[in-house]
Motif scaffolding. Sequence first.
Motif, PDB file in Angstrom:
ATOM      1  N   UNK A   1     -24.487  29.459  59.293  1.00  0.00           N
ATOM      2  CA  UNK A   1     -24.522  28.365  60.275  1.00  0.00           C
ATOM      3  C   UNK A   1     -23.388  28.517  61.284  1.00  0.00           C
ATOM      4  N   UNK A   2     -23.680  28.173  62.527  1.00  0.00           N
ATOM      5  CA  UNK A   2     -22.751  28.303  63.644  1.00  0.00           C
ATOM      6  C   UNK A   2     -21.833  27.076  63.663  1.00  0.00           C
ATOM      7  N   UNK A   3     -20.544  27.286  63.396  1.00  0.00           N
ATOM      8  CA  UNK A   3     -19.602  26.176  63.270  1.00  0.00           C
ATOM      9  C   UNK A   3     -19.485  25.368  64.566  1.00  0.00           C
ATOM     10  N   UNK A   4     -19.401  26.036  65.704  1.00  0.00           N
ATOM     11  CA  UNK A   4     -19.240  25.349  66.983  1.00  0.00           C
ATOM     12  C   UNK A   4     -20.470  24.507  67.305  1.00  0.00           C
ATOM     13  N   UNK A   5     -21.661  25.053  67.104  1.00  0.00           N
ATOM     14  CA  UNK A   5     -22.888  24.312  67.394  1.00  0.00           C
ATOM     15  C   UNK A   5     -23.017  23.108  66.462  1.00  0.00           C
ATOM     16  N   UNK A   6     -22.594  23.270  65.211  1.00  0.00           N
ATOM     17  CA  UNK A   6     -22.619  22.145  64.282  1.00  0.00           C
ATOM     18  C   UNK A   6     -21.695  21.032  64.761  1.00  0.00           C
ATOM     19  N   UNK A   7     -20.479  21.417  65.167  1.00  0.00           N
ATOM     20  CA  UNK A   7     -19.512  20.407  65.614  1.00  0.00           C
ATOM     21  C   UNK A   7     -20.017  19.684  66.860  1.00  0.00           C
ATOM     22  N   UNK A   8     -20.576  20.413  67.791  1.00  0.00           N
ATOM     23  CA  UNK A   8     -21.069  19.811  69.027  1.00  0.00           C
ATOM     24  C   UNK A   8     -22.234  18.863  68.781  1.00  0.00           C
ATOM     25  N   UNK A   9     -23.025  19.141  67.738  1.00  0.00           N
ATOM     26  CA  UNK A   9     -24.176  18.292  67.425  1.00  0.00           C
ATOM     27  C   UNK A   9     -23.824  17.160  66.459  1.00  0.00           C
ATOM     28  N   UNK A  10     -22.579  17.139  66.006  1.00  0.00           N
ATOM     29  CA  UNK A  10     -22.165  16.100  65.074  1.00  0.00           C
ATOM     30  C   UNK A  10     -22.651  16.317  63.666  1.00  0.00           C
ATOM     31  N   UNK A  11     -22.915  17.573  63.298  1.00  0.00           N
ATOM     32  CA  UNK A  11     -23.326  17.903  61.932  1.00  0.00           C
ATOM     33  C   UNK A  11     -22.073  18.338  61.186  1.00  0.00           C
ATOM     34  N   UNK A  12     -21.669  17.552  60.190  1.00  0.00           N
ATOM     35  CA  UNK A  12     -20.346  17.734  59.583  1.00  0.00           C
ATOM     36  C   UNK A  12     -20.288  18.792  58.499  1.00  0.00           C
TER      37      UNK A  12
ATOM     38  N   UNK B   1     -17.945  37.011  65.488  1.00  0.00           N
ATOM     39  CA  UNK B   1     -16.777  36.966  64.607  1.00  0.00           C
ATOM     40  C   UNK B   1     -17.090  36.178  63.346  1.00  0.00           C
ATOM     41  N   UNK B   2     -16.483  36.584  62.244  1.00  0.00           N
ATOM     42  CA  UNK B   2     -16.662  35.855  60.991  1.00  0.00           C
ATOM     43  C   UNK B   2     -16.105  34.436  61.071  1.00  0.00           C
ATOM     44  N   UNK B   3     -15.212  34.186  62.024  1.00  0.00           N
ATOM     45  CA  UNK B   3     -14.667  32.841  62.204  1.00  0.00           C
ATOM     46  C   UNK B   3     -15.670  31.899  62.860  1.00  0.00           C
ATOM     47  N   UNK B   4     -16.700  32.469  63.468  1.00  0.00           N
ATOM     48  CA  UNK B   4     -17.660  31.654  64.223  1.00  0.00           C
ATOM     49  C   UNK B   4     -18.737  31.018  63.352  1.00  0.00           C
TER      50      UNK B   4
END
Length: 438
Positions: free
Chosen positions: A162-173, A292-295
């Motif tokens: 799962x894409x961390x940035x896209x989750x954060x932007x969509x409000x998926x915690x 990146x693995x951080x993403x």
Amino acid sequence: MRSTRAAAAGAVTLSLVLAASACGGGSATGGGSDDSPKTLTYWASNQGASIEIDKKVLQPELDKFEKQTGIKVKLEVVPWSDLLNRILTATTSGQGPDVLNIGNTWSASLQATGALLPWDAKNFDKIGGRDRFVDSALGSTGAQGKDPAAVPLYSMAYALYYNKKMFAEAGVSKPPATWDELVAAGKKLSKDGKWGLGAEGSNPSENIHHAYVFAKQHGADFFTADGKPDFTSDGAVTAVKQYVDLMAKDKVIAPGNAEYAQNQSVSDFAKGKTAMLLWQSASANLKSQGMSEDDYGVAPVPVQSGTPGTGKQVNSMVAGINLAVFKNTDNLDGATKFVKFLTSDDEQKILNKAYSSIPPVKTAQSDAAFASPANAVLKDTLAKSAVALPQVADESQFETAVGTAIKDLFADAAAGRAVTTASVKAALEKAQQQMPAA
């Protein structure tokens, strides 16, 4: 490997191909000879983001083997879309490689052709012994009660990327743990030309992997206990509909994914076009495409209840690649040495690290290189919540028939045609009619 007499000349259906004994006539010297001691042909499966990447991974290791043994290995990387048909053609014509990679789900089907070298105790001893390999990997090497038709090379399991940035932007915690949570998250993420989840709707094998796991979660299977097709049970129908409904009803998979069959969904995820991906050991593939693995994060594949485990909590098939030897090779000794080389501790670490897979060799698996968070998820899944696909002779026909039926259902979904319980059952009934035992 030299030509042999075709054992199933004139076979016109897959069932006849698989019923044939590929090496019945043998080679001019009876098969299994050492007439070409300095050369081997190797068909490798496409494990990386491209065939060229695979060549870059594998060729240095083949050069190393040649330096050690004097045996030159001719490499061909075969796309997954072609691999099974190429192998089946080779089993009937005798014109194929000495050593080859096979999807572990095909082991019993290819075993039934008689074309592959059985790995009895004597042959296992030549490569260090059967007990070097983990049990879950050995469970997908052929029919129960028979000597394996291949040895494990790469072990894999499905995970949710799962894409961390896209989750954060969509409000998926947090990553979804249940299928209801996955759909809910997917709907939040499917906006502005981007989508919640990727899929390979035109890849029959990918379709089967997911549908089989879904069926297990609904308490069903696609075969009876005695190995007969059972494609239209309520659980199997529900499983297939649930999978296709991710596009048809839930609208979290892009309609264009109905045409994907060449790892395009992995590329979409790497490019930020989709927020989630259900894939086998994807980290190396994503890295090769600049992600990146951080993403991204890695989590277990969702289950109905949210807690992976045995029984209805299964969340992956035991994925992986096996290494097989054609029984009528011109260089049996060299082929055996090559298998020993590829399954050695050193090579297992090199190759499985390159492909972000898990070594099926116990001592290599314990190496610190496989202790990353992503690998921890994969190893835990393989140990606790993964099951082998049916090790039956008709397994490859099952993948073709049911996987293609699901492909057609995805095409219906992409075109806006209704995917109903009745239409799913009709598609599976038609697939079952294509099976030899139907």
